[in-house]
Design a protein around this motif. Structure first.
Motif: not given
Length: 202
Positions: A7-8, A43-48, A103-111, A154-162
């Motif tokens: 899930e997002f 944000a709450f209206a998004a499919p998250v 979470p590790a199973d995150c499908a992606g993050a809306f910003v 999801p593939a780009l989420l680790p870049q958020l940490l940098t």
């Protein structure tokens, strides 16, 4: 979403001091509530699965406003408020703080940006569809201008940490070129933000 599929998550960046505004920007009156409410509603209206609000300046008051909004919506169990102690560094610090609790199973993050109260809810599912279909990230456009929120796959989420400084997610999206999915937005709410008090009446 009880499918068991990843899930997002939604991230609302609400850590800025609002210096050009004169301070207290996200708590300023807007449409019968606070300015922050507009970003939270989107944000709450998004499919998250969950909405993560990152506070910084005015942290206690902004966190309380976010919790009060979630209670009014009956969605307090879907809200997580976290504090970016190094928020003075800029948006990079807030995104690192949010990424640390994804979470590790995150499908992606809306910003979402806390000072953008008019994001059209209708564009959110289209962004999700683009990432579910394989795009590494997606963003809305209106009249040729790219806006917010971005959806980071999801593939780009680790870049958020940098991330460093105040470039925010732009630093990740700029390298994607044609691989960034662009979704047409129905109005300029994907571009409209509040910088100064006069913007509140626009």
């Amino acid at each position: 979403m009880a499918t068991g599929a990843p899930e997002f998550e939604a991230v609302v960046l609400a850590a800025g001091a609002g210096r050009r505004f004169g301070g207290g920007k996200l708590l300023a009156p807007w449409a019968g509530g606070a300015l922050l409410d507009g970003a939270l509603a989107a944000a709450f209206a998004a499919p998250v699965r969950r909405v993560i609000v990152v506070t910084g300046a005015d942290g206690e008051q902004v966190g309380a406003a976010a919790r009060a909004f979630a209670v009014r919506l009956g969605a307090q169990d879907r809200l997580l408020v976290v504090h970016a102690a190094d928020h003075d560094e800029g948006m990079g610090a807030s995104l690192r703080r949010a990424a640390a609790v994804l979470p590790a199973d995150c499908a992606g993050a809306f910003v979402f940006l806390g000072d953008m109260p008019r994001v059209p809810h209708g564009v959110l599912e289209s962004l999700a569809r683009a990432v579910r279909a394989g795009a590494p990230a997606a963003a809305p456009v209106f009249e040729g201008q790219r806006g917010h929120p971005a959806l980071i796959g999801p593939a780009l989420l680790p870049q958020l940490l940098t991330l460093q400084g105040d470039a925010g997610a732009r630093a990740i999206l700029k390298d994607l070129g044609q691989r960034l999915a662009l979704v047409q937005a129905p109005d300029d709410g994907v571009l409209f933000d509040v910088d100064q008090p006069g913007d509140l009446s626009r």
